[in-house]
Structures are given as C-alpha cells and as structure tokens.
Design an enzyme around this catalytic site. Structure first.
Site, mmCIF file in Angstrom:
data_model
loop_
_atom_site.group_PDB
_atom_site.id
_atom_site.type_symbol
_atom_site.label_atom_id
_atom_site.label_comp_id
_atom_site.label_asym_id
_atom_site.label_seq_id
_atom_site.Cartn_x
_atom_site.Cartn_y
_atom_site.Cartn_z
ATOM 1 N N SER A 109 0.731 -1.197 -0.034
ATOM 2 C CA SER A 109 -0.112 0.124 -0.035
ATOM 3 C C SER A 109 0.847 1.292 -0.015
ATOM 4 O O SER A 109 -0.004 2.289 -0.398
ATOM 5 C CB SER A 109 -0.824 0.034 1.329
ATOM 6 O OG SER A 109 -0.084 -0.150 2.349
ATOM 7 N N TYR B 182 22.288 2.324 11.754
ATOM 8 C CA TYR B 182 21.358 1.606 10.834
ATOM 9 C C TYR B 182 22.030 0.036 10.737
ATOM 10 O O TYR B 182 21.447 -0.858 11.424
ATOM 11 C CB TYR B 182 21.082 1.994 9.340
ATOM 12 C CG TYR B 182 20.049 1.452 8.451
ATOM 13 C CD1 TYR B 182 18.677 1.892 8.726
ATOM 14 C CD2 TYR B 182 20.483 0.161 7.838
ATOM 15 C CE1 TYR B 182 17.885 1.174 8.039
ATOM 16 C CE2 TYR B 182 19.405 -0.434 7.380
ATOM 17 C CZ TYR B 182 18.025 -0.201 7.197
ATOM 18 O OH TYR B 182 16.795 -0.727 6.686
HETATM 19 P P1 NAI Z 1 6.449 1.575 3.938
HETATM 20 O O1 NAI Z 1 6.068 1.995 5.470
HETATM 21 O O2 NAI Z 1 6.064 2.522 3.075
HETATM 22 O O3 NAI Z 1 5.530 0.295 3.527
HETATM 23 C C1 NAI Z 1 4.978 -0.712 4.544
HETATM 24 C C2 NAI Z 1 3.877 -1.572 3.968
HETATM 25 O O4 NAI Z 1 3.837 -2.638 4.890
HETATM 26 C C3 NAI Z 1 2.838 -0.902 3.736
HETATM 27 O O5 NAI Z 1 2.056 -1.357 2.694
HETATM 28 C C4 NAI Z 1 2.020 -1.252 5.108
HETATM 29 O O6 NAI Z 1 0.788 -1.349 5.209
HETATM 30 C C5 NAI Z 1 2.593 -2.632 5.500
HETATM 31 N N1 NAI Z 1 2.660 -3.204 6.692
HETATM 32 C C6 NAI Z 1 2.924 -2.897 7.841
HETATM 33 N N2 NAI Z 1 2.606 -3.827 8.911
HETATM 34 C C7 NAI Z 1 1.994 -4.695 8.241
HETATM 35 C C8 NAI Z 1 1.148 -5.825 8.712
HETATM 36 N N3 NAI Z 1 1.335 -6.295 10.025
HETATM 37 N N4 NAI Z 1 0.377 -6.545 7.906
HETATM 38 C C9 NAI Z 1 0.183 -6.134 6.824
HETATM 39 N N5 NAI Z 1 0.992 -5.027 5.979
HETATM 40 C C10 NAI Z 1 1.760 -4.284 6.941
HETATM 41 O O7 NAI Z 1 7.765 1.013 3.944
HETATM 42 P P2 NAI Z 1 8.993 0.838 3.092
HETATM 43 O O8 NAI Z 1 9.982 1.921 3.276
HETATM 44 O O9 NAI Z 1 8.532 1.010 1.632
HETATM 45 O O10 NAI Z 1 9.757 -0.384 3.319
HETATM 46 C C11 NAI Z 1 9.680 -1.609 2.613
HETATM 47 C C12 NAI Z 1 10.773 -2.563 2.827
HETATM 48 O O11 NAI Z 1 12.073 -1.803 1.992
HETATM 49 C C13 NAI Z 1 11.368 -2.554 4.214
HETATM 50 O O12 NAI Z 1 11.879 -3.743 4.347
HETATM 51 C C14 NAI Z 1 12.522 -1.543 4.328
HETATM 52 O O13 NAI Z 1 13.337 -1.966 5.296
HETATM 53 C C15 NAI Z 1 13.182 -1.744 2.949
HETATM 54 N N6 NAI Z 1 13.758 -0.392 2.570
HETATM 55 C C16 NAI Z 1 13.419 0.825 2.669
HETATM 56 C C17 NAI Z 1 14.323 1.903 2.304
HETATM 57 C C18 NAI Z 1 13.884 3.311 2.632
HETATM 58 O O14 NAI Z 1 14.823 4.318 2.538
HETATM 59 N N7 NAI Z 1 12.721 3.606 2.901
HETATM 60 C C19 NAI Z 1 15.536 1.668 1.625
HETATM 61 C C20 NAI Z 1 15.584 0.043 1.498
HETATM 62 C C21 NAI Z 1 14.992 -0.702 1.880
#
Ligand code: NAI
Ligand code: NA
Length: 399
Positions: free
Chosen positions: A50, A236
C-alpha cells in the site's frame, strides 16, 4: 470535508484522497513511459503493497507488465469525518486505475504476520489466479505478533555496543542538532527487532504458499534491504535494524531450498534510501537523505521509489537474457547510484558542514519535505486543498 496536513513529529495524521490518487497516476505514467518490461511477471502477490517500495512494486508489475496483482497491507479505511490512511487511499486509487486498464487487482487488509491473512491470501490466489509467479515481500512494521507463540515483538532502532552521537535534523523545522542514542541494554532488543524485520515471516509466507501449491514453476520472490553509508552504520546497518537485515539476507538460501522443486528463486534487493513513512522515523537518516537528494539531483541521477523499482524489475529481475546481476554476497543492488564513490564523498563533505543556518542551501531539505507530504497526498499542484472532498473512499476489491 476539507483535508489539510496534520503533522505530529515524523507522522502525518491526515491523508488526502485526491492527492494520493494523483500520486498514483504520476507513478503509473512513469512506469508506462518506460515501456513494457520484457519477460515481466504476470501474476503477482505483493505483501506490504500500500505504500513505499511495495506499492511501487505493485504499480511496476501491473502497468509495466500487465500483471494481475493481489496486494496485502494493513491500513485504516476512511469513515465519515475521518480520513483513511494514505495506504488505504493509495490502494483505492491503484485498484481503480488497474480495473480501468482491464487488469485484475484485489486487496487484503489485515495483519500479514498472522496465519489467518496467509490462509485468506492462499484462498484468493486459488480462487482467482491459480498460482503466482512473483512474490514481493515489502513489510515495514514496528511490531509483530508471532503467529506460533503469540508473543508480541516490538522492534527498536538502537546502536549495539556503544552510544552513538551524530547530527540529525527535524525535517519540518530544519533545525540541525546533535542526537545521542544509547545502545541496546540487552540482546532481547536485538532478538525482538530480528523477529519483526528479519526473514522469518518471509519464510513462513513462502512455506505456506508452496505447501498450498500456489507458487508457479520458476516463481521468483524478492525482499528489500538497505546498507547505506558508513556514517549511518551505527544506527542502521550495525544497529538493531541491521541485524534484522542480516537475518533477512540470510533467509535467501533457506527460501531457495524451499523453492527448489518448483524451480523457484529468492532475492534480496538492496535499495536506495528514500523518503517513506518508515525511513522518516529513523534518526539521522532524514539528514542523510536530504544531502543525498541534493547531490544526486545535481548529477541528474536521482530516483524515487517508482524509478528504483521499475529499474529493479526491468534491469535486474527480468532481463532479456534472464541473467540477474548480483554482488559478492548474492544480493541485487539498485543502491548502486547512491553508493557511487563520488556521490558518497560529496555527501560526506556536506555532512561535516551541515548546520541549521546553511541547511536550505546545501541540502535538498525542501525536496525531502515535499516527498514527505506527497506520501500523504499533499503538495500536488493539480489538487485544490481548500475544496471539500469526499473522505469516504472504498477500495473496490477488498477482502
Ligand atoms: P512503508 O512503510 O512505506 O511500507 C510498509 C508496508 O507494509 C505498507 O504497505 C504497510 O501497510 C505494510 N504493513 C506494515 N505492517 C503490516 C502488517 N502487520 N500486515 C500487513 N501489512 C503491513 O515502508 P518501505 O520504506 O516501503 O519499506 C519496505 C521495505 O523496504 C522494508 O523492508 C524496508 O526496510 C525496505 N527499505 C526501505 C528503504 C527506505 O529508504 N525507505 C531503503 C531500502 C530498503
Ligand atoms: Na512497502
């Protein structure tokens, strides 16, 4: 109702349905502008679909490869007088666009860590798609209730070993200050963070999907990781979250083993630091990102989430010759531009100089803020934020 941003720290309590719809449109347009992804995925499950990288994955699969998508997420629907969460509106807008384009798209709102949501997802795949050929695992959460033990694990963002002191920024006010973060007091903090953000739940998903026979021959699965610069190592990559990422990356061979007899394969992709709801909560990181954006934009190599994931799909996961480029540890790297030596040297220099007084000038804090508000559907010139808007918006195919 008239919906304006209501910010509390690194969270925005309100989201704008028309603004998030504009955000989705922009991302779809970008993916379309890059043309079709050759040999791309066709039936895709996105866990964490999402917001952030998961949402970009869903959009890239659907509009870059005409894929049918099932999205799993945990969001709050709108109620009269109370806007829904950004991820709710994103999913509504995504489904509307996908359906208008003749693409299958359904969503499941619930706790992806639970057995119940896994079972529900499997039922939906069986009923509508039969099997999936790509599973994207993109959850980011501060807590997880373990489905087998019932234990509620809470993750922490802390250094390990010694306290960490460095600069940080309050990205709303632009005030740069020193922050000191004490290290974990016990290994329990590390274990909890690994339980929430490590690889176990990804493994559970793949085990259960495999056992149910809903993974297609040659299935791929990908989860997202981060490394970043040395200056953020203490908080981190060498901190509690880094231990979780080590665990996630260490799960790849375990999952490959599970996928052996369906000729499947798993990957971790190391992505670029970007403004998402999750990354804005990590101390020090927003200052790094605002300096990084400045340098990468100046050199013309900046990417947002959609650009990152479209490139991951088109140039890493689905290449013309089927070859997937990996680093020496077997990981996909789309953080290659962020980690370029000239970029990192420039950011390190600016890091030393950064103060409250020069921040607007030497960093792209303005771009950071704009991206932050965009996450919640604000700051889009196409939208009139003074106008009344209908806050109650449904995700058309929600289970
Ligand atoms: P985000 O917060 O934008 O997305 C998280 C997603 O997980 C959302 O769709 C949310 O609804 C879902 N979610 C959370 N808890 C849930 C649950 N209990 N049940 C079902 N859905 C659930 O986060 P983002 O930044 O896109 O992170 C996604 C991955 O990418 C993570 O593993 C993060 O560590 C990794 N990442 C993020 C970076 C960044 O700079 N934002 C860089 C590199 C990797
Ligand atoms: Na995501």
């Amino acid at each position: 109702m008239i919906i304006q941003p209501r910010v509390r720290g690194f969270i925005c309590l309100t989201s704008h349905p028309e603004g998030t719809a504009q955000h989705i449109k922009n991302q779809i347009e970008y993916v379309k502008s890059k043309g079709k992804i050759a040999n791309g995925p066709k039936k895709v499950l996105v866990i964490g679909a999402s917001t952030g990288f998961g949402l970009a994955s869903r959009i890239s699969a659907a509009f870059g490869s005409d894929a049918a998508t099932i999205g799993v997420f945990f969001e709050k629907p709108a109620a009269p007088g109370k806007p829904g969460t950004a991820g709710w509106y994103n999913s509504a807008a995504f489904e509307n666009e996908a359906h208008a384009a003749g693409l299958y798209a359904k969503s499941i709102n619930g706790d992806a860590f639970s057995d119940e949501v896994k079972a529900k997802t499997i039922e939906l795949i069986k009923q509508d798609l039969g099997q999936v050929d790509l599973v994207v695992y993109s959850l980011a959460s501060p807590r997880r209730t373990h489905p087998k033990t019932g234990v509620a694990h809470a993750s922490v963002l802390k250094p390990i070993g010694q306290p960490f002191t460095d600069k940080t920024v309050d990205f709303h006010s632009g005030v740069v200050s020193d922050i000191s973060i004490n290290p974990v007091e016990s290994d329990e903090d590390i274990a909890n963070t690994v339980a929430v953000m490590g690889g176990e739940d990804w493994k559970f998903w793949i085990e259960e999907l495999k056992a149910a026979g809903v993974l297609a021959d040659g299935v791929k699965t990908v989860a997202y990781s981060y490394i970043g610069p040395e200056l953020t190592y203490p908080i981190y990559r060498n901190g509690t979250i880094g231990r979780a990422k080590d665990d996630l990356e260490g799960t790849v061979p375990v999952i490959n083993d599970i996928l052996k007899d369906v000729n499947g394969i798993s990957y971790v992709s190391v992505n670029k630091a970007l403004v998402t709801q999750s990354s804005s909560a990590i101390p020090v990181v927003p200052l790094y990102i605002s300096l990084l954006y400045k340098v990468m934009k100046e050199k013309g190599i900046h990417e947002g989430t959609i650009e990152q994931i479209q490139r991951l799909f088109a140039e890493r996961l689905y290449t013309a010759d089927g070859q997937v480029a990996l680093d020496e540890k077997g990981r996909i790297r789309v953080d290659d531009l962020e980690m370029r030596e000239d970029i990192q040297a420039e950011v390190a220099k600016l890091w030393e100089q950064a103060t409250t007084e020069n921040l607007e000038e030497i960093s792209d804090i303005a771009g950071y803020r704009n991206d932050f508000f965009n996450l919640f559907g604000f700051n889009f010139p196409e939208v009139n934020y003074e106008a009344d808007t209908n806050e109650v918006v449904n995700v058309p195919s929600i289970e």
